[in-house]
Design a protein around this motif. Structure first.
Motif, PDB file in Angstrom:
ATOM      1  N   LEU A   1      -4.642  17.765  -5.885  1.00 46.07           N
ATOM      2  CA  LEU A   1      -3.385  17.018  -5.741  1.00 46.07           C
ATOM      3  C   LEU A   1      -2.412  17.236  -6.904  1.00 46.07           C
ATOM      4  N   PHE A   2      -2.847  18.037  -7.895  1.00 45.37           N
ATOM      5  CA  PHE A   2      -2.003  18.317  -9.067  1.00 45.37           C
ATOM      6  C   PHE A   2      -1.604  17.035  -9.799  1.00 45.37           C
ATOM      7  N   ILE A   3      -2.591  16.154  -9.960  1.00 49.86           N
ATOM      8  CA  ILE A   3      -2.381  14.940 -10.748  1.00 49.86           C
ATOM      9  C   ILE A   3      -3.551  14.844 -11.741  1.00 49.86           C
ATOM     10  N   SER A   4      -3.447  13.920 -12.688  1.00 49.08           N
ATOM     11  CA  SER A   4      -4.515  13.775 -13.679  1.00 49.08           C
ATOM     12  C   SER A   4      -5.686  12.995 -13.085  1.00 49.08           C
ATOM     13  N   GLN A   5      -6.859  13.172 -13.686  1.00 45.87           N
ATOM     14  CA  GLN A   5      -8.034  12.445 -13.201  1.00 45.87           C
ATOM     15  C   GLN A   5      -7.883  10.934 -13.388  1.00 45.87           C
ATOM     16  N   PRO A   6      -7.309  10.465 -14.509  1.00 44.47           N
ATOM     17  CA  PRO A   6      -7.078   9.011 -14.612  1.00 44.47           C
ATOM     18  C   PRO A   6      -6.159   8.472 -13.515  1.00 44.47           C
ATOM     19  N   THR A   7      -5.190   9.295 -13.085  1.00 43.64           N
ATOM     20  CA  THR A   7      -4.303   8.858 -12.006  1.00 43.64           C
ATOM     21  C   THR A   7      -5.085   8.681 -10.715  1.00 43.64           C
ATOM     22  N   VAL A   8      -6.039   9.583 -10.459  1.00 41.07           N
ATOM     23  CA  VAL A   8      -6.893   9.441  -9.277  1.00 41.07           C
ATOM     24  C   VAL A   8      -7.635   8.104  -9.340  1.00 41.07           C
ATOM     25  N   THR A   9      -8.206   7.815 -10.496  1.00 40.41           N
ATOM     26  CA  THR A   9      -8.955   6.565 -10.668  1.00 40.41           C
ATOM     27  C   THR A   9      -8.064   5.353 -10.404  1.00 40.41           C
ATOM     28  N   VAL A  10      -6.822   5.410 -10.916  1.00 42.23           N
ATOM     29  CA  VAL A  10      -5.881   4.290 -10.725  1.00 42.23           C
ATOM     30  C   VAL A  10      -5.543   4.122  -9.254  1.00 42.23           C
ATOM     31  N   HIS A  11      -5.282   5.237  -8.552  1.00 39.75           N
ATOM     32  CA  HIS A  11      -4.938   5.156  -7.124  1.00 39.75           C
ATOM     33  C   HIS A  11      -6.076   4.509  -6.322  1.00 39.75           C
ATOM     34  N   ILE A  12      -7.301   4.916  -6.600  1.00 38.34           N
ATOM     35  CA  ILE A  12      -8.443   4.367  -5.858  1.00 38.34           C
ATOM     36  C   ILE A  12      -8.618   2.883  -6.181  1.00 38.34           C
ATOM     37  N   LYS A  13      -8.446   2.529  -7.459  1.00 39.41           N
ATOM     38  CA  LYS A  13      -8.598   1.122  -7.853  1.00 39.41           C
ATOM     39  C   LYS A  13      -7.542   0.246  -7.180  1.00 39.41           C
ATOM     40  N   LEU A  14      -6.291   0.717  -7.159  1.00 38.72           N
ATOM     41  CA  LEU A  14      -5.220  -0.049  -6.525  1.00 38.72           C
ATOM     42  C   LEU A  14      -5.445  -0.187  -5.027  1.00 38.72           C
ATOM     43  N   LEU A  15      -5.944   0.888  -4.405  1.00 41.71           N
ATOM     44  CA  LEU A  15      -6.221   0.837  -2.962  1.00 41.71           C
ATOM     45  C   LEU A  15      -7.359  -0.140  -2.675  1.00 41.71           C
ATOM     46  N   GLU A  16      -8.385  -0.140  -3.506  1.00 40.83           N
ATOM     47  CA  GLU A  16      -9.503  -1.064  -3.321  1.00 40.83           C
ATOM     48  C   GLU A  16      -9.037  -2.512  -3.478  1.00 40.83           C
ATOM     49  N   GLU A  17      -8.151  -2.749  -4.417  1.00 39.61           N
ATOM     50  CA  GLU A  17      -7.615  -4.105  -4.592  1.00 39.61           C
ATOM     51  C   GLU A  17      -6.788  -4.521  -3.380  1.00 39.61           C
ATOM     52  N   GLU A  18      -6.062  -3.547  -2.822  1.00 38.95           N
ATOM     53  CA  GLU A  18      -5.196  -3.845  -1.671  1.00 38.95           C
ATOM     54  C   GLU A  18      -6.004  -4.246  -0.449  1.00 38.95           C
ATOM     55  N   ILE A  19      -7.115  -3.508  -0.185  1.00 36.42           N
ATOM     56  CA  ILE A  19      -7.882  -3.795   1.031  1.00 36.42           C
ATOM     57  C   ILE A  19      -9.040  -4.766   0.779  1.00 36.42           C
ATOM     58  N   GLY A  20      -9.287  -5.032  -0.495  1.00 38.40           N
ATOM     59  CA  GLY A  20     -10.306  -6.025  -0.825  1.00 38.40           C
ATOM     60  C   GLY A  20     -11.731  -5.539  -0.682  1.00 38.40           C
ATOM     61  N   SER A  21     -11.963  -4.236  -0.783  1.00 39.06           N
ATOM     62  CA  SER A  21     -13.319  -3.687  -0.674  1.00 39.06           C
ATOM     63  C   SER A  21     -13.477  -2.488  -1.590  1.00 39.06           C
ATOM     64  N   SER A  22     -14.692  -2.294  -2.079  1.00 38.82           N
ATOM     65  CA  SER A  22     -14.992  -1.110  -2.870  1.00 38.82           C
ATOM     66  C   SER A  22     -15.162   0.087  -1.923  1.00 38.82           C
ATOM     67  N   LEU A  23     -14.528   1.206  -2.266  1.00 43.38           N
ATOM     68  CA  LEU A  23     -14.534   2.371  -1.382  1.00 43.38           C
ATOM     69  C   LEU A  23     -15.538   3.436  -1.797  1.00 43.38           C
ATOM     70  N   PHE A  24     -15.871   3.512  -3.078  1.00 45.86           N
ATOM     71  CA  PHE A  24     -16.796   4.526  -3.585  1.00 45.86           C
ATOM     72  C   PHE A  24     -17.855   3.866  -4.471  1.00 45.86           C
TER      73      PHE A  24
ATOM     74  N   MET B   1       0.844  -1.195   0.000  1.00 49.28           N
ATOM     75  CA  MET B   1       0.000   0.000   0.000  1.00 49.28           C
ATOM     76  C   MET B   1       0.882   1.249   0.000  1.00 49.28           C
ATOM     77  N   GLU B   2       0.621   2.161  -0.922  1.00 50.57           N
ATOM     78  CA  GLU B   2       1.433   3.360  -1.030  1.00 50.57           C
ATOM     79  C   GLU B   2       0.729   4.549  -0.378  1.00 50.57           C
ATOM     80  N   LEU B   3       1.553   5.420   0.195  1.00 48.25           N
ATOM     81  CA  LEU B   3       1.014   6.579   0.904  1.00 48.25           C
ATOM     82  C   LEU B   3       0.203   7.487  -0.024  1.00 48.25           C
ATOM     83  N   LYS B   4       0.644   7.601  -1.280  1.00 52.48           N
ATOM     84  CA  LYS B   4      -0.067   8.498  -2.206  1.00 52.48           C
ATOM     85  C   LYS B   4      -1.481   7.993  -2.483  1.00 52.48           C
ATOM     86  N   TRP B   5      -1.711   6.690  -2.408  1.00 56.30           N
ATOM     87  CA  TRP B   5      -3.066   6.174  -2.582  1.00 56.30           C
ATOM     88  C   TRP B   5      -3.969   6.681  -1.447  1.00 56.30           C
TER      89      TRP B   5
END
Length: 292
Positions: free
Chosen positions: A25-48, A1-5
């Motif tokens: 956060l000065f990042i692209s919208q697709p990057t936001v989507t990727v961070h949330i998806k990776l975090l959801e995979e890490e914890i095994g639950s949908s967050l949004f 799990m990365e802190l930026k996620w």
């Protein structure tokens, strides 16, 4: 799990919008989507989940918010602790002090203390005297320095100093060697009296003044540094703790007018503590060498 996620997740939960999250956060919208998806995979639950154009937290997301904040907090505190270690600090002393105290001799005191105790990291919060007890009680600060006495069974309120209160008036181009003595009664009758810049003594002082000068005109100003400025600009006169105008009196920018017809109060400085460990004791002992 990365802190930026985690940072992305917390920002997204606050905005309920991936576009606004990306902008913050000065990042692209697709990057936001990727961070949330990776975090959801890490914890095994949908967050949004989507609700029209908005995104809202799922029950798992609501549960994970305090966990994410705690994880970031632990990281930040650990990083800060390592920074302190690299700088040679072994202790941290968090002080709360009123603006009156912070702007008088305290910068000089702190400079001397940090030279004498280089292992103690100092952090300062400037708070109104009325807010200092709660900051000490909650543990947000280790020691409070206040101009107001407090009565709380869970706190120790220890008087440190008494500071004479004097009538302060503008210089008005007077030559102190040739000008006639200042007439405090005349000054009080012909100038606005700037009041309530100190939390303790004004009500009693005003009662005494109105018995002597019933027609006195007043103007309340809540801060001493503003009061000083107003006096120098000729807007009025005031009764202030002598330590707060020491420099201006020495430089001749303000004058003291004797008031033999009044019993003037003293302004007190108090230490407010919940616990007293070695670092608080060291600071208070060091502070006792100076007059605030």
């Amino acid at each position: 799990m990365e802190l930026k996620w985690l940072h992305t997740f917390i920002a997204a939960a606050r905005h309920e919008n991936f576009r606004k999250t990306a902008e913050e956060l000065f990042i692209s919208q697709p990057t936001v989507t990727v961070h949330i998806k990776l975090l959801e995979e890490e914890i095994g639950s949908s967050l949004f989940e989507r609700e029209g154009r908005k995104i809202i937290l799922t029950e798992a997301g609501k549960k994970f918010i305090p966990i994410a904040r705690t994880m970031i907090g632990v990281y930040e505190e650990g990083k800060a602790e390592m920074d302190r270690f690299r700088q040679g600090y072994t202790q941290k002393l968090i002080l709360a002090m009123s603006p009156l105290i912070a702007e008088s001799i305290m910068p000089y005191v702190l400079k001397k203390f940090m030279l004498a105790y280089p292992n103690i990291e100092i952090s300062v919060q400037v708070l109104d005297s009325i807010k200092i007890p709660e900051a000490v009680l909650s543990g947000k600060v280790d020691l409070g320095l206040s101009r107001s006495e407090i009565k709380n069974a869970d706190l120790t309120c220890r008087p440190l100093y008494e500071d004479p209160v004097i009538l302060v008036v503008p210089h008005d181009g007077r030559d102190s060697e040739t000008a006639p003595p200042l007439d405090a009664e005349e000054l009080l009758m012909n100038h606005y009296l700037i009041t309530h810049n100190h939390p303790e003594y004004w009500d009693g002082l005003l009662r005494s003044l109105r018995l002597k000068i019933p027609t006195i005109k007043t103007m309340a100003v809540s801060q001493v540094h503003v009061t000083r400025r107003f006096i120098m600009e000729g807007l009025g006169i005031s009764f202030l703790p002598s330590s707060t105008v020491r420099r201006e009196l020495l430089e001749g920018r303000l004058l003291e007018a004797p008031c033999p017809f009044l019993h003037l109060p003293v302004a007190k400085t108090y230490a407010i503590l919940k616990y007293e460990s070695e670092k608080e004791t060291q600071f208070l002992q060091f502070l006792s060498q100076f007059r605030l």
